[in-house]
Design a protein around this motif. Structure first.
Motif, PDB file in Angstrom:
ATOM      1  N   TRP A 199     -22.789  48.522 -52.031  1.00 25.60           N
ATOM      2  CA  TRP A 199     -23.156  47.519 -53.019  1.00 25.60           C
ATOM      3  C   TRP A 199     -24.657  47.539 -53.294  1.00 25.60           C
ATOM      4  CZ3 TRP A 199     -19.872  43.328 -50.113  1.00 25.60           C
ATOM      5  CH2 TRP A 199     -18.511  43.577 -50.365  1.00 25.60           C
ATOM      6  N   GLU A 200     -25.458  47.759 -52.266  1.00 24.31           N
ATOM      7  CA  GLU A 200     -26.909  47.791 -52.463  1.00 24.31           C
ATOM      8  C   GLU A 200     -27.311  48.930 -53.384  1.00 24.31           C
ATOM      9  OE1 GLU A 200     -30.941  47.552 -49.732  1.00 24.31           O
ATOM     10  OE2 GLU A 200     -29.203  48.616 -48.948  1.00 24.31           O
ATOM     11  N   LYS A 201     -26.680  50.106 -53.198  1.00 23.45           N
ATOM     12  CA  LYS A 201     -27.014  51.247 -54.045  1.00 23.45           C
ATOM     13  C   LYS A 201     -26.663  50.949 -55.504  1.00 23.45           C
ATOM     14  CE  LYS A 201     -26.672  55.359 -52.465  1.00 23.45           C
ATOM     15  NZ  LYS A 201     -28.035  55.880 -52.782  1.00 23.45           N
ATOM     16  N   ALA A 202     -25.512  50.300 -55.719  1.00 24.32           N
ATOM     17  CA  ALA A 202     -25.109  49.986 -57.084  1.00 24.32           C
ATOM     18  C   ALA A 202     -26.036  48.935 -57.703  1.00 24.32           C
ATOM     19  CB  ALA A 202     -23.670  49.486 -57.096  1.00 24.32           C
ATOM     20  N   LEU A 203     -26.418  47.930 -56.918  1.00 27.43           N
ATOM     21  CA  LEU A 203     -27.275  46.868 -57.451  1.00 27.43           C
ATOM     22  C   LEU A 203     -28.700  47.340 -57.685  1.00 27.43           C
ATOM     23  CD1 LEU A 203     -25.949  43.891 -55.299  1.00 27.43           C
ATOM     24  CD2 LEU A 203     -25.774  44.127 -57.773  1.00 27.43           C
ATOM     25  N   GLU A 204     -29.130  48.350 -56.967  1.00 24.60           N
ATOM     26  CA  GLU A 204     -30.492  48.872 -57.160  1.00 24.60           C
ATOM     27  C   GLU A 204     -30.554  49.955 -58.226  1.00 24.60           C
ATOM     28  OE1 GLU A 204     -31.915  50.046 -53.347  1.00 24.60           O
ATOM     29  OE2 GLU A 204     -32.436  47.990 -52.744  1.00 24.60           O
ATOM     30  N   ASN A 205     -29.405  50.372 -58.735  1.00 24.33           N
ATOM     31  CA  ASN A 205     -29.364  51.339 -59.827  1.00 24.33           C
ATOM     32  C   ASN A 205     -29.536  50.586 -61.138  1.00 24.33           C
ATOM     33  OD1 ASN A 205     -28.917  53.410 -61.614  1.00 24.33           O
ATOM     34  ND2 ASN A 205     -26.807  53.810 -60.986  1.00 24.33           N
ATOM     35  N   VAL A 206     -30.783  50.488 -61.591  1.00 28.11           N
ATOM     36  CA  VAL A 206     -31.087  49.643 -62.755  1.00 28.11           C
ATOM     37  C   VAL A 206     -30.412  50.140 -64.022  1.00 28.11           C
ATOM     38  CG1 VAL A 206     -33.263  48.831 -61.791  1.00 28.11           C
ATOM     39  CG2 VAL A 206     -33.228  50.928 -63.155  1.00 28.11           C
ATOM     40  N   VAL A 207     -30.009  51.403 -64.041  1.00 31.80           N
ATOM     41  CA  VAL A 207     -29.341  51.939 -65.228  1.00 31.80           C
ATOM     42  C   VAL A 207     -28.052  51.178 -65.515  1.00 31.80           C
ATOM     43  CG1 VAL A 207     -28.239  53.991 -66.214  1.00 31.80           C
ATOM     44  CG2 VAL A 207     -30.347  54.217 -64.888  1.00 31.80           C
ATOM     45  N   LEU A 208     -27.362  50.760 -64.452  1.00 26.62           N
ATOM     46  CA  LEU A 208     -26.105  50.039 -64.627  1.00 26.62           C
ATOM     47  C   LEU A 208     -26.301  48.650 -65.220  1.00 26.62           C
ATOM     48  CD1 LEU A 208     -24.243  50.809 -61.263  1.00 26.62           C
ATOM     49  CD2 LEU A 208     -23.890  51.886 -63.476  1.00 26.62           C
ATOM     50  N   TRP A 209     -27.508  48.111 -65.136  1.00 31.65           N
ATOM     51  CA  TRP A 209     -27.734  46.701 -65.447  1.00 31.65           C
ATOM     52  C   TRP A 209     -28.491  46.488 -66.745  1.00 31.65           C
ATOM     53  CZ3 TRP A 209     -24.891  43.638 -62.524  1.00 31.65           C
ATOM     54  CH2 TRP A 209     -24.404  44.186 -61.329  1.00 31.65           C
ATOM     55  N   LYS A 210     -28.370  47.440 -67.640  1.00 36.69           N
ATOM     56  CA  LYS A 210     -28.958  47.290 -68.978  1.00 36.69           C
ATOM     57  C   LYS A 210     -27.850  46.790 -69.910  1.00 36.69           C
ATOM     58  CE  LYS A 210     -32.426  50.929 -68.325  1.00 36.69           C
ATOM     59  NZ  LYS A 210     -33.547  49.997 -68.261  1.00 36.69           N
ATOM     60  N   PHE A 211     -27.721  45.483 -69.998  1.00 35.67           N
ATOM     61  CA  PHE A 211     -26.682  44.905 -70.838  1.00 35.67           C
ATOM     62  C   PHE A 211     -27.239  43.718 -71.618  1.00 35.67           C
ATOM     63  CE2 PHE A 211     -26.350  42.645 -66.773  1.00 35.67           C
ATOM     64  CZ  PHE A 211     -26.305  41.316 -67.166  1.00 35.67           C
ATOM     65  N   MET A 212     -26.537  43.353 -72.661  1.00 34.58           N
ATOM     66  CA  MET A 212     -26.907  42.188 -73.469  1.00 34.58           C
ATOM     67  C   MET A 212     -26.174  40.966 -72.924  1.00 34.58           C
ATOM     68  SD  MET A 212     -28.686  41.084 -76.035  1.00 34.58           S
ATOM     69  CE  MET A 212     -29.057  42.581 -76.967  1.00 34.58           C
ATOM     70  N   PRO A 213     -26.878  39.966 -72.409  1.00 34.87           N
ATOM     71  CA  PRO A 213     -26.202  38.763 -71.882  1.00 34.87           C
ATOM     72  C   PRO A 213     -25.372  38.072 -72.960  1.00 34.87           C
ATOM     73  CG  PRO A 213     -28.495  38.833 -71.176  1.00 34.87           C
ATOM     74  CD  PRO A 213     -28.342  39.897 -72.224  1.00 34.87           C
ATOM     75  N   VAL A 214     -24.239  37.539 -72.551  1.00 33.41           N
ATOM     76  CA  VAL A 214     -23.325  36.879 -73.477  1.00 33.41           C
ATOM     77  C   VAL A 214     -22.815  35.588 -72.840  1.00 33.41           C
ATOM     78  CG1 VAL A 214     -22.583  39.079 -74.472  1.00 33.41           C
ATOM     79  CG2 VAL A 214     -21.283  38.073 -72.590  1.00 33.41           C
ATOM     80  N   VAL A 215     -22.152  34.770 -73.640  1.00 30.60           N
ATOM     81  CA  VAL A 215     -21.479  33.586 -73.121  1.00 30.60           C
ATOM     82  C   VAL A 215     -20.248  34.040 -72.345  1.00 30.60           C
ATOM     83  CG1 VAL A 215     -20.259  31.461 -73.701  1.00 30.60           C
ATOM     84  CG2 VAL A 215     -22.286  32.140 -75.007  1.00 30.60           C
ATOM     85  N   THR A 216     -20.153  33.665 -71.086  1.00 33.74           N
ATOM     86  CA  THR A 216     -19.023  34.070 -70.250  1.00 33.74           C
ATOM     87  C   THR A 216     -18.311  32.840 -69.687  1.00 33.74           C
ATOM     88  OG1 THR A 216     -20.397  34.256 -68.248  1.00 33.74           O
ATOM     89  CG2 THR A 216     -20.119  36.233 -69.589  1.00 33.74           C
ATOM     90  N   HIS A 217     -17.015  32.964 -69.528  1.00 38.51           N
ATOM     91  CA  HIS A 217     -16.215  31.901 -68.917  1.00 38.51           C
ATOM     92  C   HIS A 217     -16.511  31.819 -67.436  1.00 38.51           C
ATOM     93  CE1 HIS A 217     -12.639  29.990 -67.165  1.00 38.51           C
ATOM     94  NE2 HIS A 217     -12.383  29.481 -68.352  1.00 38.51           N
ATOM     95  N   THR A 218     -16.605  32.977 -66.769  1.00 37.59           N
ATOM     96  CA  THR A 218     -17.045  33.139 -65.384  1.00 37.59           C
ATOM     97  C   THR A 218     -15.979  32.791 -64.349  1.00 37.59           C
ATOM     98  OG1 THR A 218     -19.281  32.570 -66.113  1.00 37.59           O
ATOM     99  CG2 THR A 218     -18.959  32.726 -63.770  1.00 37.59           C
TER     100      THR A 218
END
Length: 450
Positions: free
Chosen positions: A177-196
């Motif tokens: 999980w740490e490797k995935a969370l530190e891979n900033v490429v994965l986290w380039k997204f446009m925030p949206v309204v989410t139900h969550t």
């Protein structure tokens, strides 16, 4: 202060003018709330929901404000489903207010009934795509949180640090999980309204289409993958393609090529969130349940976590992909977790494809169902899509209707039917009673099946 369902029903008389209550039953409610179903003499069903503490009361007020802000989007058709529409509020003796609103007609989504094609799976994708296309400005002045992409990633990293501090999370998962969370490429997204907080419980189906979505107490601006994680984890794999295809077609924004990666990661982190919930509440049962799920996840994640990452592979055509494969890249073999207890989130964990799920001929994309005499009519398609009802169930339903014990919802304005992903219409007398039958929600899905 907890109230009986009769006391909650009495609150409806404060809100609904000249209501004549015919029947009341306890209703399932999220943590911090209590609720009741109320049936009146005009065969209208209402829900009364009251907070049990000030925190829940503030959440209810924020939810009501959000529901008012999206009414125009529902009325205009921008959202292809309805949402709870408060009829009014009843003051509580201890402070705060109870909300009364009409019961959303339909049936809870059954993920195992999803089939690929333009039916319920595509409807679910379109509904989520429409939700994520709402303007984020509707939450700017609300009490709900708003995150940028980087703030959202940092929040997940904080949860991971808390999980590591508990000493209950296997090291292999922490590294993964740490490797995935530190891979900033994965986290380039446009925030949206989410139900969550999406689950089968709050997605309401009618005639195989998403007709309503309930429980908006956790709405926020954040990662769209959070609303898709439970589907990646638990929906039949051959339906996931239809869900995401319809979702992307409904979204106006450019394709988020790492959306599925974050959704898969989110389905795993749901187990961590469940563990932390148990730790915060000092609930040994939840902790044991989450620990067992984490151990199952370690076995399911067979890759080398020192080099593995969440990476999308080229997605082959659905007909060319083996039933046991996922569309995610080097994340290892995925196994269906053992059933858990304690009310753990249905979306947590990893599942394989439901190999028994086959696309019916009426659900093939771009095809018209045929008979020896030519194309099937809408009425013939409708008849073929109906679930088989046992003789006993059909006779019981007929007798109940003739006795006038209840009335079925009116679906005359529903979207033309497609293959079902919902059970038969539930009525008040058949709804689960959390006080006397707590396991009713887990009963077999055999009713209405052949």
């Amino acid at each position: 202060m907890q109230r009986s369902h009769l006391a909650l029903a009495a609150l409806a008389t404060v809100v609904v003018p000249r209501i004549d209550i015919y029947q009341a039953r306890p209703a399932p409610a999220a943590e911090g709330f209590e609720a009741a179903y109320v049936l009146d003499s005009q065969s209208r069903t209402w829900i009364v929901r009251a907070p049990l503490n000030p925190t829940a009361g503030a959440s209810l007020e924020a939810e009501a404000a959000f529901l008012r802000s999206i009414e125009r989007h529902v009325d205009s058709g921008a959202l292809p489903f309805v949402t709870p529409r408060p009829a009014g509020f009843a003051p509580l003796i201890e402070g705060g207010r109870a909300m009364v609103y009409p019961h959303l007609p339909g049936n809870q989504l059954r993920l195992e009934r999803l089939r690929p094609g333009p039916g319920a799976a595509a409807s679910l994708g379109r509904a989520l795509g429409a939700l994520h296309s709402l303007p984020t400005s509707i939450l700017e002045d609300s009490a709900f949180p708003t995150y940028t992409a980087e703030q959202y990633r940092e929040r997940k990293l904080a949860e991971l640090d808390e999980g590591a501090a508990s000493g209950l999370v296997p090291v292999t998962l922490l590294r993964r999980w740490e490797k995935a969370l530190e891979n900033v490429v994965l986290w380039k997204f446009m925030p949206v309204v989410t139900h969550t907080n999406l689950s089968e419980d709050c997605v309401i189906m009618a005639h195989g289409q998403v007709s309503a979505i309930a429980d908006w107490s956790s709405v926020q601006v954040g990662d769209p993958a959070e609303d898709l994680a439970w589907l990646v984890a638990a929906a039949p794999m051959d339906s996931v393609d239809s869900i995401f295809e319809a979702y992307q077609m409904r979204r106006a924004e450019a394709l988020d090529k790492h959306l599925i990666d974050r959704a898969l990661l989110g389905s795993e982190l749901a187990v961590l969130k469940w563990l932390l919930h148990g730790v915060h509440d000092n609930n040994a049962e939840i902790i044991d349940d989450a620990t067992a799920m984490l151990n199952d996840l370690v076995e399911a994640t067979t890759q080398d976590t020192s080099t593995g990452s969440f990476t999308v592979t080229t997605m082959p055509a659905p007909v060319d992909r083996a039933p046991s494969e996922r569309i995610i890249g080097d994340t290892g073999a995925l196994e269906k977790p053992t059933s858990t207890s304690g009310g753990s989130p249905a979306s947590a964990g990893i599942t394989t494809a439901d190999e028994s799920a086959a696309s019916p001929s009426t659900a093939r994309s771009g095809s018209v169902p045929m008979t020896p005499d030519g194309p099937m009519s809408n009425e013939e398609v409708w008849t073929a899509a109906q679930p088989v009802v046992s003789t006993d169930d059909s006779e019981e339903l007929r007798l109940a209707l003739e006795s006038g014990e209840f009335a079925l919802p009116d679906y005359e304005r529903a979207t033309p039917p497609m293959p079902y992903a919902d059970a038969q219409t539930e009525v008040l007398s058949a709804l689960p009673d959390p006080e006397t039958d707590p396991d009713e929600s887990q009963r077999s899905d055999s009713d209405g099946e052949g």
